[in-house]
Design a protein around this motif. Structure first.
Motif, PDB file in Angstrom:
ATOM      1  N   ILE A  20      37.331 -21.926  -8.337  1.00  0.00           N
ATOM      2  CA  ILE A  20      38.290 -21.851  -7.219  1.00  0.00           C
ATOM      3  C   ILE A  20      37.691 -22.282  -5.888  1.00  0.00           C
ATOM      4  O   ILE A  20      38.409 -22.475  -4.914  1.00  0.00           O
ATOM      5  CB  ILE A  20      38.905 -20.434  -7.059  1.00  0.00           C
ATOM      6  N   GLY A  21      36.397 -22.432  -5.818  1.00  0.00           N
ATOM      7  CA  GLY A  21      35.822 -22.852  -4.540  1.00  0.00           C
ATOM      8  C   GLY A  21      34.341 -23.147  -4.685  1.00  0.00           C
ATOM      9  O   GLY A  21      33.684 -22.676  -5.613  1.00  0.00           O
ATOM     10  N   SER A  22      33.825 -23.964  -3.764  1.00  0.00           N
ATOM     11  CA  SER A  22      32.408 -24.297  -3.762  1.00  0.00           C
ATOM     12  C   SER A  22      31.885 -24.235  -2.345  1.00  0.00           C
ATOM     13  O   SER A  22      32.591 -24.577  -1.402  1.00  0.00           O
ATOM     14  CB  SER A  22      32.189 -25.715  -4.285  1.00  0.00           C
ATOM     15  N   GLY A  23      30.654 -23.808  -2.191  1.00  0.00           N
ATOM     16  CA  GLY A  23      30.028 -23.799  -0.866  1.00  0.00           C
ATOM     17  C   GLY A  23      28.624 -24.335  -0.991  1.00  0.00           C
ATOM     18  O   GLY A  23      28.226 -24.838  -2.052  1.00  0.00           O
ATOM     19  N   GLY A  24      27.849 -24.221   0.080  1.00  0.00           N
ATOM     20  CA  GLY A  24      26.486 -24.723   0.068  1.00  0.00           C
ATOM     21  C   GLY A  24      25.647 -23.968  -0.946  1.00  0.00           C
ATOM     22  O   GLY A  24      24.701 -24.491  -1.519  1.00  0.00           O
ATOM     23  N   VAL A  28      32.376 -20.652  -6.871  1.00  0.00           N
ATOM     24  CA  VAL A  28      33.077 -19.378  -7.030  1.00  0.00           C
ATOM     25  C   VAL A  28      34.176 -19.559  -8.088  1.00  0.00           C
ATOM     26  O   VAL A  28      34.932 -20.539  -8.041  1.00  0.00           O
ATOM     27  CB  VAL A  28      33.700 -18.917  -5.689  1.00  0.00           C
ATOM     28  N   ALA A  41      36.380 -12.194  -8.919  1.00  0.00           N
ATOM     29  CA  ALA A  41      35.774 -13.469  -8.526  1.00  0.00           C
ATOM     30  C   ALA A  41      34.294 -13.414  -8.886  1.00  0.00           C
ATOM     31  O   ALA A  41      33.660 -12.366  -8.737  1.00  0.00           O
ATOM     32  CB  ALA A  41      35.933 -13.694  -7.031  1.00  0.00           C
ATOM     33  N   LEU A  79      34.486  -7.220   1.569  1.00  0.00           N
ATOM     34  CA  LEU A  79      34.724  -7.518   0.157  1.00  0.00           C
ATOM     35  C   LEU A  79      33.940  -6.568  -0.742  1.00  0.00           C
ATOM     36  O   LEU A  79      32.758  -6.314  -0.510  1.00  0.00           O
ATOM     37  CB  LEU A  79      34.275  -8.965  -0.112  1.00  0.00           C
ATOM     38  N   GLU A 102      35.506  -8.565  -5.823  1.00  0.00           N
ATOM     39  CA  GLU A 102      36.943  -8.498  -5.679  1.00  0.00           C
ATOM     40  C   GLU A 102      37.499  -9.928  -5.564  1.00  0.00           C
ATOM     41  O   GLU A 102      36.901 -10.760  -4.867  1.00  0.00           O
ATOM     42  CB  GLU A 102      37.175  -7.768  -4.356  1.00  0.00           C
ATOM     43  N   PHE A 103      38.606 -10.192  -6.231  1.00  0.00           N
ATOM     44  CA  PHE A 103      39.251 -11.501  -6.102  1.00  0.00           C
ATOM     45  C   PHE A 103      40.275 -11.446  -4.970  1.00  0.00           C
ATOM     46  O   PHE A 103      41.099 -10.537  -4.908  1.00  0.00           O
ATOM     47  CB  PHE A 103      39.943 -11.895  -7.422  1.00  0.00           C
ATOM     48  N   MET A 104      40.201 -12.415  -4.076  1.00  0.00           N
ATOM     49  CA  MET A 104      41.108 -12.426  -2.931  1.00  0.00           C
ATOM     50  C   MET A 104      42.161 -13.525  -3.135  1.00  0.00           C
ATOM     51  O   MET A 104      41.853 -14.733  -3.104  1.00  0.00           O
ATOM     52  CB  MET A 104      40.304 -12.640  -1.652  1.00  0.00           C
ATOM     53  N   LYS A 150      32.336 -17.044   9.843  1.00  0.00           N
ATOM     54  CA  LYS A 150      33.053 -18.319  10.042  1.00  0.00           C
ATOM     55  C   LYS A 150      34.321 -18.258   9.185  1.00  0.00           C
ATOM     56  O   LYS A 150      34.447 -17.372   8.326  1.00  0.00           O
ATOM     57  CB  LYS A 150      32.174 -19.504   9.655  1.00  0.00           C
ATOM     58  N   SER A 152      35.529 -19.701   6.575  1.00  0.00           N
ATOM     59  CA  SER A 152      35.492 -19.664   5.101  1.00  0.00           C
ATOM     60  C   SER A 152      34.904 -18.364   4.567  1.00  0.00           C
ATOM     61  O   SER A 152      34.994 -18.081   3.370  1.00  0.00           O
ATOM     62  CB  SER A 152      34.702 -20.858   4.556  1.00  0.00           C
ATOM     63  N   ASN A 153      34.304 -17.565   5.442  1.00  0.00           N
ATOM     64  CA  ASN A 153      33.734 -16.288   4.996  1.00  0.00           C
ATOM     65  C   ASN A 153      34.608 -15.094   5.341  1.00  0.00           C
ATOM     66  O   ASN A 153      34.186 -13.946   5.181  1.00  0.00           O
ATOM     67  CB  ASN A 153      32.326 -16.105   5.579  1.00  0.00           C
ATOM     68  N   LEU A 155      37.883 -13.660   3.950  1.00  0.00           N
ATOM     69  CA  LEU A 155      38.809 -13.865   2.828  1.00  0.00           C
ATOM     70  C   LEU A 155      40.081 -13.060   3.045  1.00  0.00           C
ATOM     71  O   LEU A 155      40.109 -12.089   3.817  1.00  0.00           O
ATOM     72  CB  LEU A 155      38.133 -13.474   1.517  1.00  0.00           C
ATOM     73  N   ASP A 166      30.440 -13.065   1.829  1.00  0.00           N
ATOM     74  CA  ASP A 166      29.223 -13.864   1.936  1.00  0.00           C
ATOM     75  C   ASP A 166      28.121 -13.165   2.727  1.00  0.00           C
ATOM     76  O   ASP A 166      27.896 -13.445   3.912  1.00  0.00           O
ATOM     77  CB  ASP A 166      29.539 -15.232   2.568  1.00  0.00           C
TER      78      ASP A 166
END
Ligand code: ATP
Length: 350
Positions: A20-24, A28, A41, A79, A102-104, A150, A152-153, A155, A166
Protein backbone atom coordinates in the motif's frame (compact mmCIF):
# COMPACT_ATOMS: atom_id res chain seq x y z
CA UNK A 1 17.81 -13.69 16.34
CA UNK A 2 17.79 -11.31 19.28
CA UNK A 3 15.35 -11.95 22.11
CA UNK A 4 11.98 -10.50 21.19
CA UNK A 5 10.73 -7.78 23.48
CA UNK A 6 7.48 -7.47 21.52
CA UNK A 7 4.79 -9.96 20.58
CA UNK A 8 5.80 -12.12 17.62
CA UNK A 9 3.46 -12.17 14.63
CA UNK A 10 4.37 -14.88 12.13
CA UNK A 11 3.86 -14.63 8.38
CA UNK A 12 1.43 -17.56 8.65
CA UNK A 13 -0.75 -15.43 10.95
CA UNK A 14 -1.38 -13.00 8.11
CA UNK A 15 -3.17 -13.34 4.79
CA UNK A 16 -3.97 -11.19 1.76
CA UNK A 17 -0.80 -9.11 1.97
CA UNK A 18 -1.00 -6.19 -0.42
CA UNK A 19 1.53 -3.36 -0.98
CA UNK A 20 0.00 0.00 0.00
CA UNK A 21 2.93 2.38 0.23
CA UNK A 22 6.68 2.82 -0.03
CA UNK A 23 9.09 5.21 1.62
CA UNK A 24 12.82 5.71 1.91
CA UNK A 25 12.94 3.05 4.64
CA UNK A 26 10.97 0.29 2.97
CA UNK A 27 7.52 -0.90 1.99
CA UNK A 28 4.21 -0.96 3.83
CA UNK A 29 1.67 -3.75 3.32
CA UNK A 30 -1.93 -4.17 4.31
CA UNK A 31 -2.80 -7.68 5.56
CA UNK A 32 -5.60 -9.51 7.33
CA UNK A 33 -4.67 -11.00 10.71
CA UNK A 34 -6.36 -14.41 10.61
CA UNK A 35 -6.66 -14.84 14.36
CA UNK A 36 -7.67 -11.29 15.20
CA UNK A 37 -10.00 -10.98 12.21
CA UNK A 38 -9.08 -7.43 11.24
CA UNK A 39 -6.67 -5.65 8.93
CA UNK A 40 -3.19 -4.63 10.05
CA UNK A 41 -0.29 -2.83 8.38
CA UNK A 42 3.17 -4.39 8.08
CA UNK A 43 6.20 -2.18 7.61
CA UNK A 44 9.11 -4.06 6.07
CA UNK A 45 12.48 -2.34 5.79
CA UNK A 46 14.01 -2.66 2.35
CA UNK A 47 17.55 -3.38 3.56
CA UNK A 48 16.51 -6.68 5.12
CA UNK A 49 18.18 -8.55 2.28
CA UNK A 50 19.20 -11.82 3.83
CA UNK A 51 19.70 -13.75 7.02
CA UNK A 52 23.49 -13.51 7.02
CA UNK A 53 24.01 -9.95 5.89
CA UNK A 54 25.11 -7.27 8.30
CA UNK A 55 22.56 -4.95 6.69
CA UNK A 56 19.86 -7.19 8.00
CA UNK A 57 21.29 -7.11 11.49
CA UNK A 58 21.33 -3.33 11.41
CA UNK A 59 17.73 -3.16 10.38
CA UNK A 60 16.76 -5.67 13.05
CA UNK A 61 18.19 -3.35 15.69
CA UNK A 62 16.47 -0.36 14.06
CA UNK A 63 13.17 -2.22 13.99
CA UNK A 64 13.41 -3.07 17.67
CA UNK A 65 14.22 0.54 18.50
CA UNK A 66 11.26 1.80 16.50
CA UNK A 67 8.96 -0.80 18.10
CA UNK A 68 10.24 0.20 21.58
CA UNK A 69 9.44 3.83 20.93
CA UNK A 70 5.99 3.04 19.57
CA UNK A 71 5.03 0.85 22.49
CA UNK A 72 6.21 3.51 24.94
CA UNK A 73 3.58 5.91 23.69
CA UNK A 74 0.19 4.35 23.95
CA UNK A 75 -2.07 7.24 23.05
CA UNK A 76 -5.12 7.89 20.89
CA UNK A 77 -3.03 10.11 18.58
CA UNK A 78 -0.11 7.74 18.08
CA UNK A 79 -0.18 4.67 15.83
CA UNK A 80 -0.50 1.45 17.78
CA UNK A 81 2.00 -1.41 17.39
CA UNK A 82 0.81 -5.03 17.56
CA UNK A 83 4.13 -6.85 17.35
CA UNK A 84 7.23 -7.81 15.42
CA UNK A 85 6.69 -9.52 12.06
CA UNK A 86 8.58 -12.80 11.59
CA UNK A 87 9.17 -14.61 8.33
CA UNK A 88 10.94 -17.96 7.71
CA UNK A 89 14.37 -17.53 6.13
CA UNK A 90 15.93 -19.98 3.64
CA UNK A 91 17.45 -21.92 6.56
CA UNK A 92 14.03 -22.45 8.11
CA UNK A 93 14.57 -20.07 11.05
CA UNK A 94 12.27 -17.19 11.71
CA UNK A 95 13.78 -13.75 11.16
CA UNK A 96 12.50 -10.33 12.16
CA UNK A 97 11.33 -8.72 8.98
CA UNK A 98 9.10 -5.87 10.05
CA UNK A 99 6.67 -4.27 12.45
CA UNK A 100 2.95 -5.02 12.56
CA UNK A 101 0.88 -1.92 13.27
CA UNK A 102 -2.60 -0.56 13.24
CA UNK A 103 -3.92 -0.20 9.69
CA UNK A 104 -5.07 3.32 8.86
CA UNK A 105 -7.86 3.23 6.30
CA UNK A 106 -7.49 6.76 4.95
CA UNK A 107 -3.72 6.82 4.31
CA UNK A 108 -1.87 9.95 5.35
CA UNK A 109 -2.20 13.74 5.20
CA UNK A 110 0.02 13.51 2.13
CA UNK A 111 -2.34 11.15 0.29
CA UNK A 112 -5.32 13.26 1.38
CA UNK A 113 -3.70 16.37 -0.11
CA UNK A 114 -3.12 14.55 -3.39
CA UNK A 115 -6.65 13.16 -3.54
CA UNK A 116 -8.36 16.47 -2.76
CA UNK A 117 -5.95 18.65 -4.75
CA UNK A 118 -6.32 21.26 -2.05
CA UNK A 119 -6.67 21.70 1.68
CA UNK A 120 -9.42 19.87 3.54
CA UNK A 121 -12.49 21.82 4.71
CA UNK A 122 -11.38 24.11 7.53
CA UNK A 123 -12.98 22.23 10.46
CA UNK A 124 -11.00 19.16 9.44
CA UNK A 125 -7.79 21.16 8.90
CA UNK A 126 -8.11 22.66 12.41
CA UNK A 127 -8.84 19.24 13.91
CA UNK A 128 -5.78 17.68 12.22
CA UNK A 129 -3.64 20.54 13.56
CA UNK A 130 -4.96 19.91 17.08
CA UNK A 131 -4.65 16.12 16.99
CA UNK A 132 -1.04 16.28 15.77
CA UNK A 133 -0.21 18.74 18.58
CA UNK A 134 -1.80 16.37 21.12
CA UNK A 135 0.21 13.43 19.76
CA UNK A 136 3.55 15.26 19.86
CA UNK A 137 2.79 16.68 23.30
CA UNK A 138 2.25 13.11 24.54
CA UNK A 139 5.56 12.02 23.02
CA UNK A 140 7.40 14.91 24.63
CA UNK A 141 5.84 14.09 27.99
CA UNK A 142 7.38 10.62 27.54
CA UNK A 143 10.74 12.23 26.76
CA UNK A 144 10.70 11.27 23.12
CA UNK A 145 11.43 13.50 20.16
CA UNK A 146 9.79 12.41 16.90
CA UNK A 147 12.29 14.04 14.47
CA UNK A 148 10.32 13.22 11.33
CA UNK A 149 7.06 15.10 11.43
CA UNK A 150 5.72 15.59 7.88
CA UNK A 151 2.47 14.94 5.96
CA UNK A 152 3.29 11.32 5.05
CA UNK A 153 3.93 10.47 8.71
CA UNK A 154 0.54 11.64 9.95
CA UNK A 155 -1.84 8.80 9.18
CA UNK A 156 -5.64 8.96 9.03
CA UNK A 157 -8.18 6.48 10.38
CA UNK A 158 -11.54 5.72 8.81
CA UNK A 159 -13.02 8.96 10.17
CA UNK A 160 -9.97 11.05 9.22
CA UNK A 161 -8.59 11.29 12.75
CA UNK A 162 -4.83 11.81 12.84
CA UNK A 163 -2.25 9.47 14.37
CA UNK A 164 1.51 9.92 14.36
CA UNK A 165 3.56 7.23 12.64
CA UNK A 166 7.14 6.45 11.72
CA UNK A 167 9.26 6.36 14.83
CA UNK A 168 12.38 5.30 12.95
CA UNK A 169 14.13 8.58 13.80
CA UNK A 170 12.62 9.11 17.24
CA UNK A 171 15.13 9.61 20.03
CA UNK A 172 15.11 9.95 23.72
CA UNK A 173 15.64 13.61 24.50
CA UNK A 174 18.62 12.76 26.68
CA UNK A 175 20.42 11.02 23.83
CA UNK A 176 23.83 12.10 22.64
CA UNK A 177 24.65 14.58 19.91
CA UNK A 178 24.08 13.45 16.36
CA UNK A 179 26.44 14.50 13.60
CA UNK A 180 24.71 16.29 10.75
CA UNK A 181 26.05 13.61 8.39
CA UNK A 182 24.29 10.90 10.40
CA UNK A 183 21.11 12.96 10.66
CA UNK A 184 20.96 13.66 6.94
CA UNK A 185 21.51 9.99 6.15
CA UNK A 186 18.61 9.08 8.42
CA UNK A 187 16.31 11.94 7.55
CA UNK A 188 16.50 11.39 3.79
CA UNK A 189 13.81 13.37 2.03
CA UNK A 190 12.48 15.16 5.13
CA UNK A 191 15.00 18.03 5.13
CA UNK A 192 12.31 20.62 4.32
CA UNK A 193 10.89 19.97 7.80
CA UNK A 194 14.30 20.09 9.49
CA UNK A 195 15.19 23.16 11.62
CA UNK A 196 18.21 25.35 10.85
CA UNK A 197 20.19 24.15 13.88
CA UNK A 198 20.04 20.55 12.60
CA UNK A 199 21.98 21.56 9.47
CA UNK A 200 25.03 22.32 11.65
CA UNK A 201 27.94 19.92 11.96
CA UNK A 202 26.39 18.29 14.98
CA UNK A 203 22.94 18.55 16.45
CA UNK A 204 21.89 18.07 20.05
CA UNK A 205 18.49 16.28 20.09
CA UNK A 206 15.89 18.71 21.39
CA UNK A 207 12.13 18.98 21.45
CA UNK A 208 12.21 22.32 19.65
CA UNK A 209 13.10 20.28 16.52
CA UNK A 210 9.53 18.97 16.49
CA UNK A 211 8.11 22.48 17.04
CA UNK A 212 9.86 23.67 13.88
CA UNK A 213 8.62 20.69 11.83
CA UNK A 214 5.13 21.25 13.22
CA UNK A 215 5.15 24.86 11.93
CA UNK A 216 6.01 23.69 8.40
CA UNK A 217 3.48 20.85 8.67
CA UNK A 218 0.72 23.32 9.66
CA UNK A 219 1.56 25.42 6.61
CA UNK A 220 1.32 22.31 4.44
CA UNK A 221 -2.02 21.24 5.97
CA UNK A 222 -3.62 24.65 5.38
CA UNK A 223 -2.19 25.25 1.88
CA UNK A 224 -1.95 21.63 0.66
CA UNK A 225 1.36 22.65 -0.87
CA UNK A 226 4.86 21.30 -0.61
CA UNK A 227 7.30 23.72 0.99
CA UNK A 228 10.17 25.03 -1.19
CA UNK A 229 9.12 23.08 -4.32
CA UNK A 230 12.00 21.82 -6.44
CA UNK A 231 14.65 22.96 -3.92
CA UNK A 232 17.35 20.47 -2.96
CA UNK A 233 18.97 19.99 0.44
CA UNK A 234 21.71 22.56 -0.11
CA UNK A 235 19.35 25.26 -1.38
CA UNK A 236 16.92 24.75 1.50
CA UNK A 237 19.81 24.96 3.97
CA UNK A 238 20.92 28.28 2.46
CA UNK A 239 17.35 29.66 2.38
CA UNK A 240 16.43 28.82 5.95
CA UNK A 241 19.68 29.50 7.75
CA UNK A 242 20.38 33.05 6.48
CA UNK A 243 20.62 35.98 8.87
CA UNK A 244 17.46 37.27 10.56
CA UNK A 245 16.53 39.75 7.77
CA UNK A 246 16.94 37.44 4.79
CA UNK A 247 15.85 34.15 6.24
CA UNK A 248 13.12 32.42 4.22
CA UNK A 249 10.11 30.35 5.20
CA UNK A 250 7.05 29.16 3.25
CA UNK A 251 4.91 32.14 2.10
CA UNK A 252 1.85 33.02 4.20
CA UNK A 253 0.38 35.89 2.17
CA UNK A 254 -2.40 33.81 0.59
CA UNK A 255 -3.29 32.24 3.94
CA UNK A 256 -3.50 35.69 5.52
CA UNK A 257 -6.24 36.61 2.99
CA UNK A 258 -8.51 33.81 4.11
CA UNK A 259 -11.39 35.12 6.19
CA UNK A 260 -11.90 32.16 8.46
CA UNK A 261 -12.08 32.20 12.25
CA UNK A 262 -8.71 31.34 13.73
CA UNK A 263 -6.67 31.65 10.52
CA UNK A 264 -4.76 34.73 11.68
CA UNK A 265 -3.91 32.95 14.93
CA UNK A 266 -2.96 29.82 12.99
CA UNK A 267 -0.52 31.73 10.78
CA UNK A 268 0.95 33.38 13.89
CA UNK A 269 1.44 29.93 15.43
CA UNK A 270 3.21 28.62 12.30
CA UNK A 271 5.57 31.59 12.38
CA UNK A 272 6.39 31.13 16.07
CA UNK A 273 6.99 27.41 15.54
CA UNK A 274 9.47 27.92 12.70
CA UNK A 275 11.43 30.66 14.47
CA UNK A 276 15.15 30.40 13.80
CA UNK A 277 15.83 30.42 17.56
CA UNK A 278 14.82 27.11 19.18
CA UNK A 279 14.15 28.77 22.52
CA UNK A 280 11.57 31.12 20.95
CA UNK A 281 9.48 28.26 19.57
CA UNK A 282 6.39 27.30 21.59
CA UNK A 283 6.38 24.05 23.51
CA UNK A 284 3.66 21.58 22.64
CA UNK A 285 1.64 22.13 25.78
CA UNK A 286 1.08 25.69 24.59
CA UNK A 287 0.47 24.56 20.99
CA UNK A 288 -2.27 22.23 22.26
CA UNK A 289 -3.95 25.06 24.16
CA UNK A 290 -3.92 27.28 21.08
CA UNK A 291 -5.12 24.61 18.65
CA UNK A 292 -7.84 23.47 21.06
CA UNK A 293 -9.17 27.01 21.19
CA UNK A 294 -9.09 27.32 17.41
CA UNK A 295 -10.67 23.93 16.82
CA UNK A 296 -13.48 24.61 19.30
CA UNK A 297 -14.64 27.40 16.97
CA UNK A 298 -14.96 24.91 14.11
CA UNK A 299 -16.08 21.80 15.99
CA UNK A 300 -19.72 22.18 15.07
CA UNK A 301 -18.77 21.81 11.39
CA UNK A 302 -16.61 18.72 11.80
CA UNK A 303 -19.23 16.04 11.06
CA UNK A 304 -20.24 17.71 7.80
CA UNK A 305 -16.61 18.24 6.85
CA UNK A 306 -15.68 14.59 7.47
CA UNK A 307 -18.76 13.37 5.60
CA UNK A 308 -17.97 15.66 2.64
CA UNK A 309 -14.37 14.51 2.40
CA UNK A 310 -15.23 10.82 2.75
CA UNK A 311 -17.84 11.12 0.01
CA UNK A 312 -15.34 12.75 -2.31
CA UNK A 313 -12.57 10.25 -1.51
CA UNK A 314 -14.91 7.38 -2.23
CA UNK A 315 -15.90 8.72 -5.64
CA UNK A 316 -14.25 7.14 -8.66
CA UNK A 317 -11.09 8.87 -9.99
CA UNK A 318 -12.79 10.50 -12.98
CA UNK A 319 -15.50 12.33 -11.03
CA UNK A 320 -15.41 15.45 -8.90
CA UNK A 321 -12.96 14.05 -6.31
CA UNK A 322 -10.38 16.62 -7.29
CA UNK A 323 -12.53 19.73 -6.84
CA UNK A 324 -11.13 22.12 -4.29
CA UNK A 325 -13.20 21.70 -1.13
CA UNK A 326 -12.39 25.14 0.19
CA UNK A 327 -13.41 27.28 -2.78
CA UNK A 328 -16.66 28.26 -1.11
CA UNK A 329 -15.14 28.96 2.25
CA UNK A 330 -14.74 32.64 2.71
CA UNK A 331 -11.77 34.12 0.88
CA UNK A 332 -11.57 37.79 1.69
CA UNK A 333 -10.05 39.37 -1.42
CA UNK A 334 -9.09 36.71 -3.87
CA UNK A 335 -11.54 34.63 -5.89
CA UNK A 336 -9.03 31.77 -5.86
CA UNK A 337 -7.95 29.60 -3.02
CA UNK A 338 -4.29 28.76 -2.97
CA UNK A 339 -4.28 25.42 -4.68
CA UNK A 340 -4.66 23.74 -2.57
CA UNK A 341 14.01 10.30 28.58
CA UNK A 342 13.57 14.63 28.63
CA UNK A 343 13.33 16.58 31.77
CA UNK A 344 10.22 18.65 31.67
CA UNK A 345 12.08 21.90 31.92
CA UNK A 346 12.59 24.19 28.98
CA UNK A 347 16.28 23.60 28.49
CA UNK A 348 15.92 21.97 25.10
CA UNK A 349 14.15 25.06 23.78
CA UNK A 350 17.16 27.20 24.55
P1 ATP B 1 9.94 7.91 4.49
O1 ATP B 1 9.94 6.59 5.19
O2 ATP B 1 10.98 8.01 3.44
O3 ATP B 1 9.94 9.04 5.46
P2 ATP B 1 7.10 7.70 4.05
O4 ATP B 1 6.79 8.30 5.37
O5 ATP B 1 6.21 8.06 2.90
O6 ATP B 1 8.59 8.06 3.63
P3 ATP B 1 6.52 4.98 5.02
O7 ATP B 1 6.48 5.29 6.46
O8 ATP B 1 7.27 3.75 4.62
O9 ATP B 1 7.19 6.11 4.12
O10 ATP B 1 5.03 4.90 4.51
C1 ATP B 1 4.70 4.89 3.14
C2 ATP B 1 3.22 5.14 2.99
O11 ATP B 1 2.50 3.97 3.40
C3 ATP B 1 2.67 6.29 3.86
O12 ATP B 1 2.79 7.53 3.24
C4 ATP B 1 1.21 5.86 4.06
O13 ATP B 1 0.41 6.35 3.00
C5 ATP B 1 1.28 4.34 4.01
N1 ATP B 1 1.25 3.78 5.38
C6 ATP B 1 2.28 3.69 6.25
N2 ATP B 1 1.90 3.12 7.40
C7 ATP B 1 0.58 2.83 7.26
C8 ATP B 1 -0.42 2.27 8.12
N3 ATP B 1 -0.14 1.85 9.36
N4 ATP B 1 -1.69 2.16 7.65
C9 ATP B 1 -1.99 2.57 6.40
N5 ATP B 1 -1.10 3.13 5.54
C10 ATP B 1 0.17 3.26 5.96
Amino acid sequence: MALLSHDPIYSEDLEKQELIGSGGFGDVYKARHKGLGFDVAVKKPRQAVGPDSSLFMQSEAALNKEADHMSKVSCEFVLRIYGIYLEKSGGGNYMQKGIVMEFMQRGSIQTLQKDLSGPPPWPLAFRLAHQVALGINFLHEKRLIHHDLKPSNVLLDKDLNAKLADFGLARDSTSAMISSEELVKEIGGSYKYMPPEAFHLSYNPCRAFDSYSYGILLWSIFTAKEPYPGKNYTLVEVMITKDEKNVQRPPCDELELIAVNGMTEMVALMKRCWDKEPRKRPQFKECCEITERMYSEHEKGIDDAVREVKTRLDQPESSTKKQNPSTSMGLRNSPQMPVQTVSNDTVDYG
